[in-house]
Scaffold this motif. Sequence first.
Motif, mmCIF file in Angstrom:
data_model
loop_
_atom_site.group_PDB
_atom_site.id
_atom_site.type_symbol
_atom_site.label_atom_id
_atom_site.label_comp_id
_atom_site.label_asym_id
_atom_site.label_seq_id
_atom_site.Cartn_x
_atom_site.Cartn_y
_atom_site.Cartn_z
ATOM 1 N N ASP B 295 -7.714 29.408 -1.502
ATOM 2 C CA ASP B 295 -7.513 28.637 -2.743
ATOM 3 C C ASP B 295 -6.026 28.636 -3.042
ATOM 4 O OD1 ASP B 295 -10.171 28.166 -3.090
ATOM 5 O OD2 ASP B 295 -10.498 29.881 -4.440
ATOM 6 N N TRP B 296 -5.479 27.464 -3.208
ATOM 7 C CA TRP B 296 -4.036 27.354 -3.454
ATOM 8 C C TRP B 296 -3.776 27.028 -4.915
ATOM 9 C CZ3 TRP B 296 -0.637 28.784 0.176
ATOM 10 C CH2 TRP B 296 -1.061 28.795 1.513
ATOM 11 N N SER B 297 -2.805 27.681 -5.497
ATOM 12 C CA SER B 297 -2.438 27.388 -6.889
ATOM 13 C C SER B 297 -1.604 26.105 -6.935
ATOM 14 C CB SER B 297 -1.618 28.541 -7.470
ATOM 15 O OG SER B 297 -0.311 28.523 -6.906
ATOM 16 N N GLU B 298 -1.495 25.556 -8.115
ATOM 17 C CA GLU B 298 -0.539 24.456 -8.296
ATOM 18 C C GLU B 298 0.869 25.056 -8.288
ATOM 19 O OE1 GLU B 298 -1.295 21.206 -8.294
ATOM 20 O OE2 GLU B 298 -3.379 21.803 -7.966
ATOM 21 N N SER B 299 1.891 24.222 -8.156
ATOM 22 C CA SER B 299 3.257 24.744 -8.127
ATOM 23 C C SER B 299 4.182 23.762 -8.824
ATOM 24 C CB SER B 299 3.716 24.946 -6.687
ATOM 25 O OG SER B 299 4.119 23.708 -6.143
ATOM 26 N N LYS B 300 5.435 24.118 -8.838
ATOM 27 C CA LYS B 300 6.429 23.219 -9.447
ATOM 28 C C LYS B 300 6.412 21.841 -8.793
ATOM 29 C CE LYS B 300 11.343 22.721 -10.287
ATOM 30 N NZ LYS B 300 12.696 23.152 -9.932
ATOM 31 N N ALA B 301 6.097 21.817 -7.496
ATOM 32 C CA ALA B 301 6.098 20.532 -6.775
ATOM 33 C C ALA B 301 4.890 19.666 -7.126
ATOM 34 C CB ALA B 301 6.147 20.789 -5.271
ATOM 35 N N SER B 302 3.845 20.266 -7.706
ATOM 36 C CA SER B 302 2.645 19.488 -8.051
ATOM 37 C C SER B 302 3.049 18.296 -8.908
ATOM 38 C CB SER B 302 1.660 20.361 -8.842
ATOM 39 O OG SER B 302 1.247 21.457 -8.070
ATOM 40 N N GLY B 303 2.500 17.160 -8.585
ATOM 41 C CA GLY B 303 2.817 15.957 -9.351
ATOM 42 C C GLY B 303 3.997 15.175 -8.814
ATOM 43 N N HIS B 304 4.724 15.779 -7.865
ATOM 44 C CA HIS B 304 5.879 15.061 -7.305
ATOM 45 C C HIS B 304 5.413 14.045 -6.269
ATOM 46 C CE1 HIS B 304 9.715 14.098 -5.604
ATOM 47 N NE2 HIS B 304 9.542 14.789 -4.490
ATOM 48 N N ASN B 305 5.811 12.809 -6.466
ATOM 49 C CA ASN B 305 5.490 11.746 -5.510
ATOM 50 C C ASN B 305 6.786 11.122 -5.026
ATOM 51 O OD1 ASN B 305 2.515 11.705 -5.639
ATOM 52 N ND2 ASN B 305 2.916 11.257 -7.806
ATOM 53 N N SER B 306 7.064 11.322 -3.752
ATOM 54 C CA SER B 306 8.404 10.989 -3.253
ATOM 55 C C SER B 306 8.729 9.504 -3.360
ATOM 56 C CB SER B 306 8.550 11.458 -1.806
ATOM 57 O OG SER B 306 7.575 10.845 -0.988
ATOM 58 N N GLN B 307 7.729 8.639 -3.232
ATOM 59 C CA GLN B 307 8.060 7.219 -3.217
ATOM 60 C C GLN B 307 8.096 6.615 -4.620
ATOM 61 O OE1 GLN B 307 8.794 8.603 -0.221
ATOM 62 N NE2 GLN B 307 9.235 6.431 0.113
ATOM 63 N N GLU B 308 7.612 7.399 -5.592
ATOM 64 C CA GLU B 308 7.666 6.901 -6.972
ATOM 65 C C GLU B 308 8.834 7.493 -7.745
ATOM 66 O OE1 GLU B 308 3.815 7.858 -8.555
ATOM 67 O OE2 GLU B 308 2.819 6.710 -6.946
ATOM 68 N N ILE B 309 9.426 8.544 -7.194
ATOM 69 C CA ILE B 309 10.432 9.297 -7.944
ATOM 70 C C ILE B 309 11.722 8.499 -8.156
ATOM 71 C CG2 ILE B 309 11.575 10.499 -6.027
ATOM 72 C CD1 ILE B 309 10.493 12.248 -9.240
ATOM 73 N N TYR B 310 11.914 7.459 -7.326
ATOM 74 C CA TYR B 310 13.192 6.736 -7.424
ATOM 75 C C TYR B 310 13.411 6.092 -8.791
ATOM 76 C CZ TYR B 310 14.024 7.510 -2.451
ATOM 77 O OH TYR B 310 14.257 8.092 -1.247
ATOM 78 N N SER B 311 12.309 5.672 -9.428
ATOM 79 C CA SER B 311 12.508 5.055 -10.748
ATOM 80 C C SER B 311 13.054 6.098 -11.735
ATOM 81 C CB SER B 311 11.205 4.431 -11.257
ATOM 82 O OG SER B 311 10.201 5.415 -11.311
ATOM 83 N N THR B 312 12.594 7.350 -11.576
ATOM 84 C CA THR B 312 13.145 8.429 -12.406
ATOM 85 C C THR B 312 14.617 8.647 -12.078
ATOM 86 O OG1 THR B 312 10.977 9.469 -12.294
ATOM 87 C CG2 THR B 312 12.794 10.841 -13.090
ATOM 88 N N TYR B 313 14.919 8.626 -10.793
ATOM 89 C CA TYR B 313 16.308 8.839 -10.364
ATOM 90 C C TYR B 313 17.222 7.721 -10.899
ATOM 91 C CZ TYR B 313 15.264 12.711 -7.115
ATOM 92 O OH TYR B 313 14.914 13.919 -6.568
#
Lengths: 158, 724
Positions: B295-313
């Motif tokens: 069983d894996w916990s969620e992490s800081k990276a959870s929710g990160h989507n590399s192809q959608e992040i550019y709009s944030t950038y």
Amino acid sequence: MVRFQLDINNSKHTVEVAEGTSLLWVLREHLGLTGTKYSCGIGQCGACMVHIDNEPMRACLLQVDNYADGQKIKTIEGLSKNGDHPVQKAWIEAQAPQCGYCQTGQIMQAVALLETNPNPTREEIKSHMNGILCRCGTYLRIIKAIELASKTPTSIEN
Amino acid sequence: MVQTKTEISRRKFLKSSSGVALFIGISGILPQLISCKDPNKIKEQLAQQPLTAWVKLSEDGLITIYNPAAEMGQGSMTSLPLIFAEEMDADWSMVKVEFSPQESEIYGSPGWAPGSKLMFTVGSRTTNSYYNVMRKAGAQARYVLMSSAAKHLEVPIEELTTSNSHVLHGRTNQKINYGALIPFLEMPESLPDFSEAELKNPKDFKLIGKDIPRTEIPAKVNGSAMFAIDIRLPEMVYGVLERGNLHGSKPKLTNETEILAMDGVVRIIPLDYAIGVVAKTLEQALSAKKSLKIDWSESKASGHNSQEIYSTYEKIASQKEKGKVIFEIGDVAKAKRTAAKTYAVDYKNDYVYHAQMEPLNAVVQVAEDGGSAEVWVGSQQGMDTKLGVPKILGIAPENVNVHLQYLGGGFGRRSMNDFVEECAYLAKEMTPLPVKLIWTREDDVTYGAFRPLSLQRLTASTDYKGNITSFSHAVVGDGGNLVASAVANDHYDIPNQFAEWREASNGIRLKHWRAVGHGPNKFAIECMLDEIARDQGLDPLDLRRKLMAKAPRALATLEKVAELSNWSTPSDNGRAKGMAFVEHGSLGTGVCEISVDRSTGIIKVHHFWIALDAGVVVQPDNVKAQMEGGIIMGMSSVLKEQITIVNGRVQQSNYHDYNLLRMQDVPDSIETVILESAEVPEGVGETATPMVACAIANAFLRLTGKPLRHLPFSPERVLQALNS
């Protein structure tokens, strides 16, 4: 555990491993023939190229069970006694390797090409060698080495 | 008194059949000659004094020179010993090269920071940082041989010369091989601290600058070259780790009993971020790894989507508040106010993975009494030459012996030694059994440490004549220098420049990737120049000529490559050329010629030409090999490679979905011209790779009129650009 007898580089080797063990692990970890390399384990990179009955094959995809029946397995260690197979000599002349990790697989694949096609065209070389990855980007020197070897009249002996 | 001492030492040498080591001190420290028969004596000496021990002589004339740098294909196993041999006047055919012990006090280079001594094969700095060290040490070794010969022959040292492993006395016509001098070797009371002027005149070089075959290549073509993954030891057990594909996630194993019951499994070792399994054989370890239920916990990276992040950038790039200022000259804001025209363009870079062919691995054995450890590893070394192992094992650094092996590729991944630390954890648990830890390719990809995803927002202004008056560069991304290096344009005469880094952290593991910030940032800078040139109706060559007016060495590479590539003659057959300039220690300008299949979006690179100024070049053919490899790796990353992240999970796992360039995609030629130079040698390993993205995009712009602004240039993106 099952006992398998393998014919590798013209000598007999016995191993006792579980059925279905990959020939790559048998060669490398059980028999110490570490010139054959592990890199992807799924037949994508060709670092584990060996010859079985003179055919180039990827050891990572083969189960030892199917190659313990007298098939002749040849690894880089069995290609020549002193590292002086014409293809190896050409490789040195072209100064082809960088990190060197993929090169034994490249050489086994190239030898298989020249054994069936002693004078390949550049396009034939590229097509035959396309399955073997090199991350250092030595492809042009590999082509050069194969072209050098193909000009050596003794290239298909050994 | 001194006499007596020497007599004792001499008897020791005579008894020794394995030669003598010349321990030649860094200035001020008494040099030593120590019999190589007595490793404890050597260790004792090394522990006492910061000496430099570079060479071992045998009576048969064999000369062993130690290489302090990692060998990952870049040629250190030849270039550094060659520099030493040059000054020593050694017969190269009698030279054998071995890795030096991994002891940074002795073999570290001061070339990193004043006062420091590091063994660290990174940043293409090896030749640059060891050049003077090796020259001086080689000259001192030669001096010891000459002064001993002078005493033996009873002639003044001034009358002696050396050539090809011999000391020569012209007047009496005597000639002694270095090996034959061993019984007569005596350390002079002090060694000259050779200044550069006292070293060989580069005009007299017999080895440096010549095409000498690389020493380790024969072992790499017969299969005997040892990589760490090839190490096998009696009673060795195998360790593997399951780390998942969500970086930073914590595991909970739910079927421990079942795993422990599996054939050959000897131990389960949980780490913070992984579950380790140790088994008697590799296949048993791998089989157990496949059966783990976690069983894996969620992490800081959870929710990160590399192809959608550019709009944030993009939003981050648009914020008024500036980021960390990296570089600033003049006044960009003022230049923009008075500009005839301004430009603003965004460039984007997806994550890329190292894909070194040898997956990460290490072998560690802790001694039964827990007091010492042996480590076999292919590492680019580090700030800590013992690679973090002493701390994990609670063993003093001097009792951790690191046996450096060849690296099956480094590219920056192997200067992070997480894999060595992991192996040390497992070996501690398994004391005294040696443990071989292997990362599968899947581990290597999914738990990779990538070149960061980034966005570059470039703005520029021109005056009414079309001169570039300001240039500013905002990098948005994670990892500080990993994204923000290489933003200063030192070789371009642009009076007002500004560069900043705006942080955006996503919890993804990141690492230096060959050329680091140069990849994304040179892509942006060099493409921006061509976009401006196009808009202004200028030839990209003429624009760069003007910008390089005050940088003659850079300009020379530009002029040379223009000539070499026949730049002024337009390509035909639906092809076009593009150029890019890169400084990474060495200075280089590259030109490529491409065509594009407009139905598939596949770009074909036909030729690459490079003109390079790397200062003194130790091994010209090897520098060319670095250019060739750098271009191919660049093409691979630019045309093929992409790591994508969905909800924090790495989507790729092996070479079937992380594609590398294959032989069918290589250019017809990569041609390098090395410019003559007497300046200090500069690194060449990372100069070619960052040329590729911009040279291809610039050629594409000239061919189609469309810019490519997002790496990689996948066929889909190329088609999108063509249809825009």
